[in-house]
Write an enzyme that holds these catalytic residues in place. Structure first.
Site, PDB file in Angstrom:
ATOM      1  N   HIS A 133     127.260 -26.515  50.107  1.00 40.75           N
ATOM      2  CA  HIS A 133     126.364 -27.573  50.616  1.00 40.75           C
ATOM      3  C   HIS A 133     126.394 -28.830  49.736  1.00 40.75           C
ATOM      4  CE1 HIS A 133     124.762 -25.072  53.728  1.00 40.75           C
ATOM      5  NE2 HIS A 133     124.258 -24.186  52.888  1.00 40.75           N
ATOM      6  N   ASP A 169     130.605 -18.550  55.627  1.00 41.12           N
ATOM      7  CA  ASP A 169     129.202 -18.398  55.271  1.00 41.12           C
ATOM      8  C   ASP A 169     128.391 -18.643  56.555  1.00 41.12           C
ATOM      9  OD1 ASP A 169     127.199 -18.695  52.675  1.00 41.12           O
ATOM     10  OD2 ASP A 169     126.513 -19.912  54.364  1.00 41.12           O
ATOM     11  N   HIS A 171     125.998 -20.598  57.037  1.00 39.28           N
ATOM     12  CA  HIS A 171     125.587 -22.009  57.169  1.00 39.28           C
ATOM     13  C   HIS A 171     126.797 -22.935  57.208  1.00 39.28           C
ATOM     14  CE1 HIS A 171     122.201 -19.898  55.168  1.00 39.28           C
ATOM     15  NE2 HIS A 171     121.455 -20.676  55.939  1.00 39.28           N
ATOM     16  N   ASP A 256     125.827 -13.932  54.052  1.00 36.12           N
ATOM     17  CA  ASP A 256     124.579 -14.137  54.789  1.00 36.12           C
ATOM     18  C   ASP A 256     124.789 -14.162  56.300  1.00 36.12           C
ATOM     19  OD1 ASP A 256     125.959 -16.515  54.583  1.00 36.12           O
ATOM     20  OD2 ASP A 256     124.261 -17.696  53.848  1.00 36.12           O
TER      21      ASP A 256
HETATM   22 ZN   LIG Z   1     124.722 -19.619  53.651  1.00 38.60          ZN
END
Ligand SMILES: [Zn+2]
Length: 349
Positions: A133, A169, A171, A256
């Site tokens: 991120h 991932d 996200h 995740d």
């Molecule tokens: Zn994540």
């Protein structure tokens, strides 16, 4: 008698890993915590892989992705004001976080160099804090420096001309996408949960219209699991690898996307993670001499992190058998039309 794994041309294949647990990078009640490795740690030595020490990244290496002003501001805030929260995700820093983040990024660089120089066949940087991120000019989403992006730049420094980063991932890898918006040498593919209010809010199919066939987003609805991911790999990953022709593949792997992760709603099982790791490893063997570097991102259930890591090592070393059986109890949505839409946008057949 001792057995060895031999690759194509009977070369000795070696899988290496760096482990950077950053025990002092910790904040009360935060899911991105050292305890993520509690189940993994005692199992690490059982994998058929060789441990390698990480060396801290230099400021110049960090500056290959990040604004030097951000780097000095983060150093100052860690030394003078930590512990504290630095963005709404929330992302936190402690007095040790700056050094921890340098070592995490350095772990990826060490793995990358070993694979670029063929000292190892493939590698896994098991590191925290995570990175995908973090954008060139800001730390965000539990991430300080963008470890995988820094690794990709070091691969280019080391002579690679085309590097592909695949991010699975849960996200969207917004920071990695931002780092390479204008860099033709790096391809980026992210498959992630996408819906209103889900972090970080980017990652729609049409995010980078100037970079079709180079920046590829596969936004998925909640509960997408092993079957949907297998379709995404067979349709999208494969077409992208075929057209981009990377010389090295990085995988931003987050555990995740497992169905029982506490902060997301996707549906992978450990068998699904093994399928993903095996398919990307075999694509690397087919297209780039087996050169692949896995880099840990998120994953907030310690058992999933340990099982998922084992799945990566099973695929990377080509040895052993998965003992874990944790199938997704939820029904998967039909994502055919979404996958079709992605392929159409990029002109993948
Ligand atoms: Zn994540």
């Amino acid at each position: 008698m001792r057995g060895f794994i031999l690759g194509r041309y009977n070369q000795l294949m070696k899988t290496i890993y760096t482990f950077v647990p950053s025990p002092k990078h910790i904040y009360p009640d935060h899911p991105e915590r050292p305890g993520r490795f509690d189940v993994l740690k005692p199992r690490l030595k059982s994998f058929h892989a060789e441990s390698m020490d990480a060396t801290a990244a230099t400021r110049e290496e960090i500056a290959s992705i990040h604004d030097p002003n951000l780097v000095s501001a983060l150093e100052k805030v860690c030394r003078e004001e930590a512990p504290g929260i630095i963005d709404y995700a929330p992302t936190y820093v402690t007095p040790s976080s700056f050094e921890d983040a340098l070592l995490a990024a350095g772990g990826v660089i060490s793995c990358t160099r070993a694979v670029v120089r063929s000292d190892a066949q493939n590698a896994f940087a098991i590191i925290r804090p995570p990175g995908h991120h973090a954008e060139p000019d800001r730390a965000m989403g539990f991430c300080i420096f963008n470890n995988v992006a820094i690794g990709a730049r070091s691969a280019i420094e080391g002579g690679m001309e085309r590097v592909l980063i695949i991010d699975y991932d849960a996200h969207h890898g917004n920071g990695t996408q931002a780092a390479f918006l204008k860099d033709e040498r790096v391809g980026f593919l992210s498959v992630h949960q996408y819906q209103h209010g889900f972090y970080p809010g980017t990652g729609w199919i049409e995010d980078a219209p100037h970079a079709k066939k180079r920046i590829v987003n596969v936004p998925l609805p909640a509960y997408a699991g092993d079957q949907v991911y297998e379709q995404v790999v067979d349709r999208v990953f494969r077409s992208f690898v075929e057209s981009f022709k990377p010389q090295l593949i990085f995988i931003s792997v987050g555990f995740d996307a497992h169905w029982n992760d506490p902060i997301t709603m996707l549906g992978l099982s450990t068998a699904g993670y093994l399928m993903l790791a095996r398919k990307v490893t075999s694509m690397a063997e087919e297209y780039c001499d087996g050169k692949i570097v896995f880099v840990l991102e998120g994953g907030y259930d310690p058992t999933n992190v340990a099982n998922g890591t084992e799945a990566v090592f099973l695929a990377a070393t080509g040895t052993g058998k998965l003992e874990v059986h944790d199938p997704n109890p939820n029904d998967e949505p039909d994502c055919e039309s979404r996958i079709e839409e992605v392929c159409k946008w990029h002109g993948f057949s």
